[in-house]
Enzyme design. Structure first.
Site, PDB file in Angstrom:
ATOM      1  N   THR A 194      -7.541  18.113 -15.683  1.00  0.00           N
ATOM      2  CA  THR A 194      -7.621  17.933 -17.157  1.00  0.00           C
ATOM      3  C   THR A 194      -5.952  17.533 -17.606  1.00  0.00           C
ATOM      4  O   THR A 194      -5.777  17.084 -18.170  1.00  0.00           O
ATOM      5  CB  THR A 194      -7.642  19.426 -17.793  1.00  0.00           C
ATOM      6  OG1 THR A 194      -8.744  19.997 -17.414  1.00  0.00           O
ATOM      7  CG2 THR A 194      -7.439  19.539 -19.160  1.00  0.00           C
ATOM      8  N   ALA A 236       3.354  18.510 -24.981  1.00  0.00           N
ATOM      9  CA  ALA A 236       3.844  19.946 -24.351  1.00  0.00           C
ATOM     10  C   ALA A 236       3.881  19.993 -23.095  1.00  0.00           C
ATOM     11  O   ALA A 236       2.767  19.949 -22.480  1.00  0.00           O
ATOM     12  CB  ALA A 236       2.794  20.931 -25.117  1.00  0.00           C
ATOM     13  N   TYR A 294       0.141  23.871 -11.136  1.00  0.00           N
ATOM     14  CA  TYR A 294       0.292  23.461 -12.768  1.00  0.00           C
ATOM     15  C   TYR A 294       1.592  22.857 -12.837  1.00  0.00           C
ATOM     16  O   TYR A 294       1.710  21.835 -13.588  1.00  0.00           O
ATOM     17  CB  TYR A 294       0.408  25.076 -13.166  1.00  0.00           C
ATOM     18  CG  TYR A 294       0.466  24.949 -14.725  1.00  0.00           C
ATOM     19  CD1 TYR A 294      -0.266  24.249 -15.365  1.00  0.00           C
ATOM     20  CD2 TYR A 294       1.672  25.854 -15.264  1.00  0.00           C
ATOM     21  CE1 TYR A 294      -0.263  24.383 -16.789  1.00  0.00           C
ATOM     22  CE2 TYR A 294       1.572  26.033 -16.760  1.00  0.00           C
ATOM     23  CZ  TYR A 294       0.823  25.092 -17.146  1.00  0.00           C
ATOM     24  OH  TYR A 294       1.016  25.363 -18.829  1.00  0.00           O
ATOM     25  N   LYS A 321       2.093  19.102 -14.505  1.00  0.00           N
ATOM     26  CA  LYS A 321       2.793  18.990 -15.803  1.00  0.00           C
ATOM     27  C   LYS A 321       3.985  18.013 -15.584  1.00  0.00           C
ATOM     28  O   LYS A 321       4.512  17.013 -16.435  1.00  0.00           O
ATOM     29  CB  LYS A 321       3.104  20.281 -16.246  1.00  0.00           C
ATOM     30  CG  LYS A 321       2.224  21.212 -16.788  1.00  0.00           C
ATOM     31  CD  LYS A 321       1.762  20.425 -18.149  1.00  0.00           C
ATOM     32  CE  LYS A 321       1.035  21.370 -19.144  1.00  0.00           C
ATOM     33  NZ  LYS A 321       0.627  20.697 -20.452  1.00  0.00           N
TER      34      LYS A 321
END
Ligand code: UDP
Length: 326
Positions: free
Chosen positions: A99, A121, A153, A157
């Site tokens: 995702t 974000a 994570y 990002k």
């Protein structure tokens, strides 16, 4: 203006949607409801002054045709859709990486195709396990090994940030990157591990507040409406394009002091229970012991200061929770 918000049924996305509706803009939301919820939209979805200006698509951002149409339709894009919370990352690592990386790549590819300005974000997680404060945008990053899945994570990002900045450098895409620190407010659920909704729920239920570790880790907390204000200002500022900004709060507090404050403010009879990290998250977990943003860059560019003090934030969250319970 037509505003596309990916993850618009999420906690932050829904407050952002509301702010643009209040301004008179049209809002397009895409959300797969994996962690978002239609409940987050209920205060404005059927409001007569908004209902003909809000358009909700329940689908994944990986659906090319739908994203093509939405991105082509809208003037600006806020990309908030992502795997949320450390617990989600640890439970569904592959889905989360997919995702975050493929989803963001899709959003950026289409924003580039249609030349739409986009705000991404990202997260303060990207800094990794620093102990110093404040964390500034140019700091080095320090991660644990790939056996510690928490860091997937942060790494995913960080890859999103690189991709956005690479589109800017190679294609002139008007992309703005934000690193969110702990953002809190009404509608945030404790279901994905976030500390304030969990502690407030526990205090109001009169059950023990569960501190992971010894509670000496610190955080700052930003009220969601302050974050929304920063987002809208950054989107309007040409000098923000191609840059990375911390968006966070200024009052550093230990998790133990936070628990004590919430017990006092709710008048709860709850006690505090200390839970070892390994018991809470399993062996792949490492906590960030401090997480305090340097605010100079965002202050200089948009004059941003978080306006809502922690006590006021807590008061509003506690009142909102009490209302849902009554
Ligand atoms: N935390 C805690 N008890 C809880 C939930 C969280 O002690 O029930 C701690 C967590 O270990 C972390 C801090 O509170 O040190 C903030 O956690 P959160 O998940 O809200 O944000 P993040 O860790 O992403 O900063």
């Amino acid at each position: 203006m037509k505003v596309l918000i990916t993850g618009g049924a999420g906690f932050i996305g829904s407050h952002l949607a509301e702010a643009y509706l209040e301004r008179g803009d049209d809002v397009y939301i895409i959300d797969d409801l994996s962690t978002g919820s239609m409940d987050n939209l209920k205060t404005f979805l059927h409001e007569p002054r908004f209902s003909d200006r809000v358009f909700v698509t329940i689908d994944t951002i990986l659906n090319h045709d739908i994203m093509l149409e939405l991105t082509g339709t809208c003037d600006v894009v806020f990309h908030l859709a992502a795997a949320v919370g450390v617990r989600t990352i640890l439970e569904k690592p592959l889905e989360s990486i997919r995702t975050n990386i493929q989803g963001t790549e899709k959003v950026l590819e289409l924003c580039n195709k249609f030349k739409k300005r986009v705000l991404i974000a990202s997260t303060s997680e990207v800094y990794g396990k620093h102990l110093h404060a404040p964390l500034v945008e140019t700091d080095n990053i320090i991660y644990g090994p790939s056996s510690k899945f928490r860091w997937s994570y942060a790494a995913s990002k960080l890859m999103d940030e690189f991709t956005a900045l690479a589109y800017y450098r190679t294609n002139g895409l008007k992309a703005v990157v934000t690193r969110l620190f702990n953002t809190v407010g009404p509608r945030q659920t404790g279901a994905y591990g976030m500390v304030i909704p969990r502690f407030v729920d526990q205090a109001l239920a009169g059950v023990p507040l569960t501190i992971y570790g010894d509670g000496s880790q610190t955080r700052t907390f930003t009220y969601v409406k302050d974050v929304v204000k920063a987002f809208t200002l950054l989107m309007e500022t040409d000098a923000a394009v191609g840059e990375v900004f911390n968006v966070g709060g200024v009052e550093e507090i230990t998790i133990r002091a936070l628990a004590e404050k919430i017990i006092a403010m709710t008048g709860s009879a709850s006690v505090i229970e200390f839970i070892p990290y390994e018991k809470a998250f399993g062996k792949d977990f490492e906590d960030m012991m401090r997480r305090v943003p340097g605010m100079e860059k965002i202050r200089n560019i948009i004059g941003y200061e978080p306006e809502t003090p922690l006590d006021e934030i807590l008061r509003r969250i506690i009142n909102a929770k009490k209302e849902t319970l009554s």
